[in-house]
Design a protein around this motif. Structure first.
Motif, short mmCIF file in Angstrom:
data_model
loop_
_atom_site.label_atom_id
_atom_site.label_comp_id
_atom_site.label_asym_id
_atom_site.label_seq_id
_atom_site.Cartn_x
_atom_site.Cartn_y
_atom_site.Cartn_z
N THR A 306 -2.98 -8.94 5.74
CA THR A 306 -1.71 -8.77 5.02
C THR A 306 -0.54 -8.81 6.00
O THR A 306 -0.63 -8.29 7.11
N SER A 310 -0.94 -2.82 4.32
CA SER A 310 -1.88 -2.92 3.20
C SER A 310 -1.67 -1.79 2.20
O SER A 310 -1.91 -1.96 1.00
N SER A 326 -8.89 -1.14 0.68
CA SER A 326 -8.20 -1.28 1.97
C SER A 326 -9.13 -1.96 2.96
O SER A 326 -10.32 -2.14 2.71
N ILE A 336 -6.73 -6.09 3.18
CA ILE A 336 -7.25 -5.62 1.90
C ILE A 336 -8.59 -6.28 1.66
O ILE A 336 -8.89 -7.34 2.23
#
Length: 358
Positions: A306, A310, A326, A336
């Motif tokens: 990400t 996250s 997560s 993620i």
């Protein structure tokens, strides 16, 4: 509104779970004796449906445990006299190796960096390793090893026992049990159930090894649910001690539901949903696939890097009643994980991707 869980386990409950649970409660399944004919019928039905779904031959038996993690210990105690070999590329395959060390086995480690996968050509199994421990789907890193590579390795090392962790992918992998000696999974992932039941598949060859080791005064194969004891009880569809009767019943019903859909259709649907997720990640400015090699990318637990925290991504999705996982361990704040199990439909996946694109 109810949440939709795209978490890698516990995960979204399969839609028919509620119906089967209510039927089990109405029929008081939770109160029956595990020595009763009723339980034998439940075990037999679940056994039959899993055999059909996973193409498990008569040379292998199906056992029920408290969890998949328990199976790590059962395999190492019952099938390893001295040495095991572990292909490790994430936290869960590493834990299998750690269990071997804890049990004072000589554990060979072949490790790749987090997020990288294995091909058959990568692996040389040491001469004296008795069991080869492979992970079909590494839940922590989103890497899969193709069954074809596992089968190729077994043909190269036919005298060694091959064991496959398919915890976060079964029933997706198409394993050839004429080559795979043992495999195991837990029900809280792709089977869409709450946690509390592990399933262990083991061959006659595994049993023969356990029976030989059992004869040694200097070695123990365990006191709790040894393979010979499990095998003896399974012949009459019984268990050594009181099992999770309720979940064995529901697992059999869900496996029957999967068989009505057809395993080929389930695999195709899984791959189509995974393709849509990876296409979205590759075209996004906010995300990217963590696993770089396409052939090693998981079809069932998709891990994405990400650009922003996250935690923000997860919070945003939760606002729309969608729950994603997560990242694992040190990558918790920068990744993620999206579970792609049969319980979530293509339409639900599309809805998640629209939310992530905002």
């Amino acid at each position: 509104m109810k949440n939709t869980y795209f978490t890698p386990g516990p995960a979204e409950l399969y839609p028919s779970f509620h119906t089967h649970l209510q039927t089990a409660l109405d029929e008081q399944i939770g109160s029956i004796s595990h020595r009763s004919r009723r339980f034998q019928d439940i075990y037999r039905h679940t056994d039959e449906q899993l055999r059909l779904l996973l193409n498990i031959p008569a040379t292998h038996r199906i056992f029920f445990t408290g969890s998949a993690s328990e199976v790590w210990e059962r395999i190492l105690l019952n099938c390893v006299e001295h040495e095991s070999f572990h292909a490790v590329n994430g936290s869960f395959s590493r834990k299998f190796y750690d269990y071997a060390l804890s049990l004072h086995k000589f554990a060979h480690l072949f490790e790749k960096p987090f997020g990288q996968g294995f091909d058959a050509a990568d692996i040389d199994v040491p001469e004296y390793a008795e069991v080869v421990c492979l992970t079909h789907n590494e839940t922590s890193s989103g890497v899969q090893m193709k069954p074809a590579d596992m089968h190729k390795l077994k043909r190269k090392y036919p005298k060694k026992l091959f064991c496959v962790d398919m915890v976060s992918s079964a029933p997706y992998p198409d394993l050839d049990y004429s080559l795979i000696d043992s495999a195991f999974f837990s029900v809280q992932k792709a089977f869409g159930m709450p946690a509390g039941l592990g399933v262990w598949i083991a061959s006659e060859t595994c049993l023969e090894k356990a029976e030989r080791l059992q004869q040694y005064d200097s070695l123990t194969i365990g006191a709790h649910h040894t393979l010979p004891t499990l095998w003896k009880n399974a012949q009459t569809f019984e268990t050594p001690a009181t099992p999770n009767v309720l979940f064995i019943y529901i697992l059999g019903k869900l496996a029957e539901d999967f068989n009505q859909i057809g395993i080929a259709n389930i695999r195709r649907q899984t791959e189509e949903k995974a393709k849509a997720i990876y296409k979205f990640l590759e075209g996004s400015d906010a995300f990217e696939p963590f696993v770089k090699e396409e052939r090693h990318r998981s079809q069932t637990v998709i891990v994405a890097n990400t650009r922003r925290s996250s935690a923000d991504v997860i919070a945003s999705a939760r606002m729309a009643n969608m729950v994603v996982g997560s990242g694992y361990g040190k990558l918790k704040d920068s990744q993620i994980r999206i579970a792609n199990f049969p319980a979530t439909s293509a339409e639900q996946v599309e809805g998640l991707l629209r939310q992530l694109a905002r």
